[in-house]
Design a protein around this motif. Structure first.
Motif, PDB file in Angstrom:
ATOM      1  N   VAL A   1      66.470  21.496   8.375  1.00 42.81           N
ATOM      2  CA  VAL A   1      67.119  21.617   9.681  1.00 42.81           C
ATOM      3  C   VAL A   1      67.653  20.271  10.146  1.00 42.81           C
ATOM      4  CG1 VAL A   1      66.747  22.160  12.122  1.00 42.81           C
ATOM      5  CG2 VAL A   1      65.778  23.634  10.347  1.00 42.81           C
ATOM      6  N   CYS A   2      66.837  19.223  10.049  1.00 39.69           N
ATOM      7  CA  CYS A   2      67.281  17.944  10.599  1.00 39.69           C
ATOM      8  C   CYS A   2      68.330  17.261   9.719  1.00 39.69           C
ATOM      9  CB  CYS A   2      66.094  17.017  10.860  1.00 39.69           C
ATOM     10  SG  CYS A   2      65.254  16.402   9.404  1.00 39.69           S
ATOM     11  N   LEU A   3      68.323  17.529   8.425  1.00 35.18           N
ATOM     12  CA  LEU A   3      69.350  16.943   7.551  1.00 35.18           C
ATOM     13  C   LEU A   3      70.696  17.629   7.727  1.00 35.18           C
ATOM     14  CD1 LEU A   3      67.302  16.432   4.260  1.00 35.18           C
ATOM     15  CD2 LEU A   3      68.346  14.626   5.647  1.00 35.18           C
ATOM     16  N   GLY A   4      70.679  18.908   8.107  1.00 38.24           N
ATOM     17  CA  GLY A   4      71.929  19.631   8.327  1.00 38.24           C
ATOM     18  C   GLY A   4      72.818  19.617   7.094  1.00 38.24           C
ATOM     19  N   SER A   5      74.077  19.247   7.290  1.00 37.07           N
ATOM     20  CA  SER A   5      75.055  19.194   6.196  1.00 37.07           C
ATOM     21  C   SER A   5      75.312  17.769   5.741  1.00 37.07           C
ATOM     22  CB  SER A   5      76.376  19.852   6.626  1.00 37.07           C
ATOM     23  OG  SER A   5      76.172  21.202   6.961  1.00 37.07           O
ATOM     24  N   ALA A   6      74.292  16.919   5.832  1.00 34.46           N
ATOM     25  CA  ALA A   6      74.440  15.523   5.405  1.00 34.46           C
ATOM     26  C   ALA A   6      74.962  15.457   3.980  1.00 34.46           C
ATOM     27  CB  ALA A   6      73.089  14.805   5.492  1.00 34.46           C
ATOM     28  N   GLY A   7      75.811  14.473   3.743  1.00 34.48           N
ATOM     29  CA  GLY A   7      76.358  14.304   2.394  1.00 34.48           C
ATOM     30  C   GLY A   7      77.364  15.365   2.003  1.00 34.48           C
ATOM     31  N   GLY A   8      77.832  16.160   2.983  1.00 27.96           N
ATOM     32  CA  GLY A   8      78.832  17.176   2.685  1.00 27.96           C
ATOM     33  C   GLY A   8      78.278  18.458   2.103  1.00 27.96           C
ATOM     34  N   MET A   9      76.964  18.655   2.144  1.00 30.83           N
ATOM     35  CA  MET A   9      76.354  19.877   1.607  1.00 30.83           C
ATOM     36  C   MET A   9      76.398  20.962   2.676  1.00 30.83           C
ATOM     37  SD  MET A   9      74.936  21.425  -0.933  1.00 30.83           S
ATOM     38  CE  MET A   9      73.911  20.543  -2.111  1.00 30.83           C
ATOM     39  N   GLU A  10      77.481  21.720   2.679  1.00 32.65           N
ATOM     40  CA  GLU A  10      77.687  22.738   3.713  1.00 32.65           C
ATOM     41  C   GLU A  10      76.621  23.824   3.666  1.00 32.65           C
ATOM     42  OE1 GLU A  10      79.791  22.368   6.084  1.00 32.65           O
ATOM     43  OE2 GLU A  10      80.695  20.574   5.217  1.00 32.65           O
ATOM     44  N   GLU A  11      76.088  24.099   2.475  1.00 30.54           N
ATOM     45  CA  GLU A  11      75.084  25.157   2.340  1.00 30.54           C
ATOM     46  C   GLU A  11      73.700  24.689   2.774  1.00 30.54           C
ATOM     47  OE1 GLU A  11      76.947  24.012  -0.075  1.00 30.54           O
ATOM     48  OE2 GLU A  11      78.355  25.616  -0.630  1.00 30.54           O
ATOM     49  N   GLY A  12      73.547  23.407   3.103  1.00 32.46           N
ATOM     50  CA  GLY A  12      72.245  22.887   3.486  1.00 32.46           C
ATOM     51  C   GLY A  12      71.435  22.466   2.263  1.00 32.46           C
ATOM     52  N   TRP A  13      70.322  21.797   2.515  1.00 36.91           N
ATOM     53  CA  TRP A  13      69.569  21.147   1.438  1.00 36.91           C
ATOM     54  C   TRP A  13      68.300  21.876   1.045  1.00 36.91           C
ATOM     55  CZ3 TRP A  13      71.668  17.576  -1.486  1.00 36.91           C
ATOM     56  CH2 TRP A  13      72.754  16.849  -0.989  1.00 36.91           C
ATOM     57  N   PHE A  14      68.069  23.066   1.562  1.00 40.25           N
ATOM     58  CA  PHE A  14      66.796  23.738   1.289  1.00 40.25           C
ATOM     59  C   PHE A  14      66.566  23.928  -0.209  1.00 40.25           C
ATOM     60  CE2 PHE A  14      64.276  27.520   0.413  1.00 40.25           C
ATOM     61  CZ  PHE A  14      63.104  27.232   1.115  1.00 40.25           C
ATOM     62  N   ARG A  15      67.536  24.504  -0.915  1.00 42.75           N
ATOM     63  CA  ARG A  15      67.347  24.790  -2.339  1.00 42.75           C
ATOM     64  C   ARG A  15      67.076  23.509  -3.123  1.00 42.75           C
ATOM     65  NH1 ARG A  15      65.170  28.219  -4.811  1.00 42.75           N
ATOM     66  NH2 ARG A  15      66.270  29.756  -3.539  1.00 42.75           N
ATOM     67  N   THR A  16      67.824  22.461  -2.850  1.00 47.26           N
ATOM     68  CA  THR A  16      67.647  21.207  -3.589  1.00 47.26           C
ATOM     69  C   THR A  16      66.273  20.595  -3.320  1.00 47.26           C
ATOM     70  OG1 THR A  16      70.032  20.796  -3.469  1.00 47.26           O
ATOM     71  CG2 THR A  16      68.613  18.918  -4.004  1.00 47.26           C
ATOM     72  N   LEU A  17      65.860  20.537  -2.056  1.00 46.48           N
ATOM     73  CA  LEU A  17      64.548  19.982  -1.727  1.00 46.48           C
ATOM     74  C   LEU A  17      63.429  20.821  -2.334  1.00 46.48           C
ATOM     75  CD1 LEU A  17      65.074  19.007   2.033  1.00 46.48           C
ATOM     76  CD2 LEU A  17      65.208  17.533   0.007  1.00 46.48           C
ATOM     77  N   ARG A  18      63.609  22.124  -2.318  1.00 45.07           N
ATOM     78  CA  ARG A  18      62.610  23.039  -2.916  1.00 45.07           C
ATOM     79  C   ARG A  18      62.528  22.806  -4.413  1.00 45.07           C
ATOM     80  NH1 ARG A  18      58.558  26.161  -3.283  1.00 45.07           N
ATOM     81  NH2 ARG A  18      58.658  28.420  -3.091  1.00 45.07           N
ATOM     82  N   ASN A  19      63.680  22.692  -5.066  1.00 44.48           N
ATOM     83  CA  ASN A  19      63.703  22.482  -6.515  1.00 44.48           C
ATOM     84  C   ASN A  19      63.051  21.166  -6.920  1.00 44.48           C
ATOM     85  OD1 ASN A  19      64.973  24.887  -7.042  1.00 44.48           O
ATOM     86  ND2 ASN A  19      66.978  24.008  -7.469  1.00 44.48           N
ATOM     87  N   LEU A  20      63.300  20.119  -6.134  1.00 45.29           N
ATOM     88  CA  LEU A  20      62.807  18.791  -6.497  1.00 45.29           C
ATOM     89  C   LEU A  20      61.331  18.584  -6.147  1.00 45.29           C
ATOM     90  CD1 LEU A  20      65.863  16.582  -5.458  1.00 45.29           C
ATOM     91  CD2 LEU A  20      65.152  17.206  -7.769  1.00 45.29           C
ATOM     92  N   ASN A  21      60.796  19.479  -5.324  1.00 45.66           N
ATOM     93  CA  ASN A  21      59.383  19.381  -4.939  1.00 45.66           C
ATOM     94  C   ASN A  21      58.713  20.739  -5.169  1.00 45.66           C
ATOM     95  OD1 ASN A  21      59.316  16.564  -3.435  1.00 45.66           O
ATOM     96  ND2 ASN A  21      61.160  17.627  -2.746  1.00 45.66           N
ATOM     97  N   PRO A  22      58.665  21.192  -6.417  1.00 47.94           N
ATOM     98  CA  PRO A  22      58.255  22.577  -6.700  1.00 47.94           C
ATOM     99  C   PRO A  22      56.804  22.887  -6.352  1.00 47.94           C
ATOM    100  CG  PRO A  22      58.411  21.315  -8.737  1.00 47.94           C
ATOM    101  CD  PRO A  22      58.985  20.462  -7.660  1.00 47.94           C
ATOM    102  N   ARG A  23      55.936  21.878  -6.231  1.00 47.68           N
ATOM    103  CA  ARG A  23      54.523  22.126  -5.940  1.00 47.68           C
ATOM    104  C   ARG A  23      54.258  22.374  -4.457  1.00 47.68           C
ATOM    105  NH1 ARG A  23      50.762  20.164 -10.004  1.00 47.68           N
ATOM    106  NH2 ARG A  23      51.910  19.488 -11.851  1.00 47.68           N
ATOM    107  N   LEU A  24      55.256  22.127  -3.617  1.00 46.50           N
ATOM    108  CA  LEU A  24      55.028  22.227  -2.172  1.00 46.50           C
ATOM    109  C   LEU A  24      55.459  23.583  -1.628  1.00 46.50           C
ATOM    110  CD1 LEU A  24      56.234  18.725  -0.928  1.00 46.50           C
ATOM    111  CD2 LEU A  24      53.948  19.425  -1.683  1.00 46.50           C
ATOM    112  N   ASP A  25      54.643  24.111  -0.718  1.00 41.03           N
ATOM    113  CA  ASP A  25      55.024  25.282   0.064  1.00 41.03           C
ATOM    114  C   ASP A  25      56.057  24.801   1.084  1.00 41.03           C
ATOM    115  OD1 ASP A  25      55.275  27.268   2.008  1.00 41.03           O
ATOM    116  OD2 ASP A  25      53.163  27.820   1.915  1.00 41.03           O
TER     117      ASP A  25
END
Length: 492
Positions: free
Chosen positions: A360-384
């Protein structure tokens, strides 16, 4: 894709020789009527493109790789434009253009195409020298050898692969782009395993695009899990066990290592037959070994193999190969993958936050219109993703987000908004009192008579279903016998 210095020696026949043969065959059609001037003009452009091919070869042999690249790109553009017009011009044979186009694409890969003759000296071709691989851009490195063979030589442009190419370029195009974006952020974790195993990166992308689209936590209906969709037993065999309660099938790096080990194992079993190996990955190696038997030279498309496989596997193999081919040649199919800065980075949480809150707080930073949820989830797979992590925890993020985190998620309104939304709770709904238990159904008995069928009995009683009676009497395939006493529901 840029050329590099080519030092390996290959036997490469000039494309013009191959096209001359095609032209000779086409010229026989003059007996039935002369080609129109428009068709002749298109064929002249084909000749111009093939001459450009030979010129590119000569420029590379002379050490001018940049000029060779430019000449070949111009030849490809000429060929593409002419082939499009050929498709709508009566009397024009598109196959002549397709053959030349495929030939040029394989030249770009450095593929060896045929022999020049038994007594002729081999010529210097546009082939990647294994010793120069380390200096290549990463995208170019993906066309290196698969156990001594160019990946492009193993992808036959047959009807099945072309149909899969069309699907990736049309209906599946959004999935392909999503897979590309996801892979670029996971690349630093997954590519090293393939590189160490001497496997082409394009193959890794093709499998991942088809299996999960780069969604690390994907789980199929059959129980396959992770970015490369390992079944539990197969994953265990390649080290994808549970680590402190975490299923390693969801770990991108571990999953890529297991996949590379599996592919190399099965490539050895199937004599480097990539299509059979991919079929084994999808349908199971045991089944493929039984179907193939001792003859590992058999084609995946041989009816003895192909006709015995499920439709899923028949589609899977060409789909993986088509995605890998597009990874190598996007520009040649009017496809542009977005530029992604996937350099790895990390942040140390300055205040408690969950992945949901960071999104939510990152929003569309870096031009990611779809948001960063998938990327953050992928890079931190052990976290809920909904579990708030305490301050001081280190999270993996794309490097480009390090500054965005500091400016958006440490102070100011956005982390407050994110925390407020995260703490919100939906109203608790109190379930109404459960209904009283249903009265057990009363039953009666029916004695099967000659000529009875289960369907006929149910219709006669008008108060049950065929499946219900079959289950009550443990009937297999609805088989009944004269004199058999059936238990049936009693009508009310």
């Amino acid at each position: 894709m840029p050329f590099v210095r080519f030092t390996r020696i290959f036997c490469l026949p000039p494309l013009a020789a191959a096209v001359t043969l095609l032209a000779a065959c086409a010229s026989n059609g003059a007996v039935h009527g002369r080609a129109t001037s428009e068709v002749s003009a298109l064929y002249a452009q084909l000749d111009q493109a093939t001459q450009g091919y030979d010129t590119a070869l000569q420029q590379v042999r002379a050490g001018n790789d940049a000029a060779g690249q430019k000449t070949l790109e111009q030849a490809l553009d000429t060929l593409k434009n002419a082939s499009v017009r050929c498709g709508s011009t009566a009397g024009c044979d598109p196959q002549r253009f397709f053959s030349a186009y495929d030939h040029m694409l394989r030249l770009k890969d450095g593929s060896s195409i045929g022999d020049e003759g038994m007594n002729e000296e081999p010529q210097t071709g546009m082939a990647l020298d294994q010793g120069s691989i380390a200096a290549l851009p990463e995208a170019q490195r993906s066309v290196t050898l698969l156990h001594g063979q160019k990946l492009s030589e193993l992808i036959a442009m047959n009807g099945a692969v072309k149909a899969a190419l069309q699907m990736w370029l049309t209906q599946w195009r959004p999935n392909l782009i999503d897979a590309w974006i996801n892979y670029q952020y996971l690349r630093h974790e997954m590519w090293p395993a393939y590189k160490d195993a001497d496997l082409p990166e394009a193959l890794l992308f093709g499998i991942m695009a088809q299996e999960s689209g780069g969604k690390v936590h994907a789980v199929s209906r059959s129980g396959a899990a992770g970015p490369l969709q390992f079944m539990y037993a197969t994953g265990m065999r390649f080290g994808l066990t549970n680590s402190d309660g975490f299923d390693l099938r969801f770990d991108p790096a571990a999953s890529a290592r297991a996949n590379a080990a599996y592919m190399n194992e099965q490539l050895q079993v199937f004599n480097d037959n990539l299509e059979l190996t991919l079929a084994a990955y999808n349908a199971g190696e045991g089944r493929m070994r039984r179907l193939v038997g001792p003859d590992t030279t058999v084609s995946f498309y041989d009816p003895r193999i192909y006709n015995q496989l499920s439709q899923q596997t028949r589609d899977y193999v060409p789909s993986v190969l088509a995605a890998a081919w597009l990874f190598l040649h996007p520009d040649s199919y009017n496809l542009r993958f977005p530029r992604i800065d996937g350099v790895a980075g990390s942040i140390t949480l300055q205040r408690p936050a969950s992945i949901d809150e960071l999104t939510v707080c990152l929003g569309s930073a870096g031009g990611m219109e779809e948001g960063w949820f998938r990327t953050l989830r992928n890079l931190n797979p052990r976290l809920d993703p909904q579990q708030e992590q305490p301050a001081g925890v280190v999270l993996q993020v794309p490097k480009l987000l390090e500054k965005s985190y500091a400016s958006r998620c440490v102070d100011g309104p956005w982390p407050i908004l994110a925390a407020d939304l995260h703490a919100a709770a939906a109203p608790v709904v109190v379930d109404p009192a459960p209904p009283p238990p249903a009265e057990p159904a009363r039953t009666r008995h029916y004695k099967v008579r000659r000529g009875d069928t289960l369907v006929g009995i149910v219709r006669k009683l008008r108060c049950s279903s065929v499946q219900e009676v079959a289950e009550m009497n443990h009937l297999r395939h609805h088989h009944i016998a004269v004199g058999q006493v059936l238990k049936v529901p009693e009508c009310r």
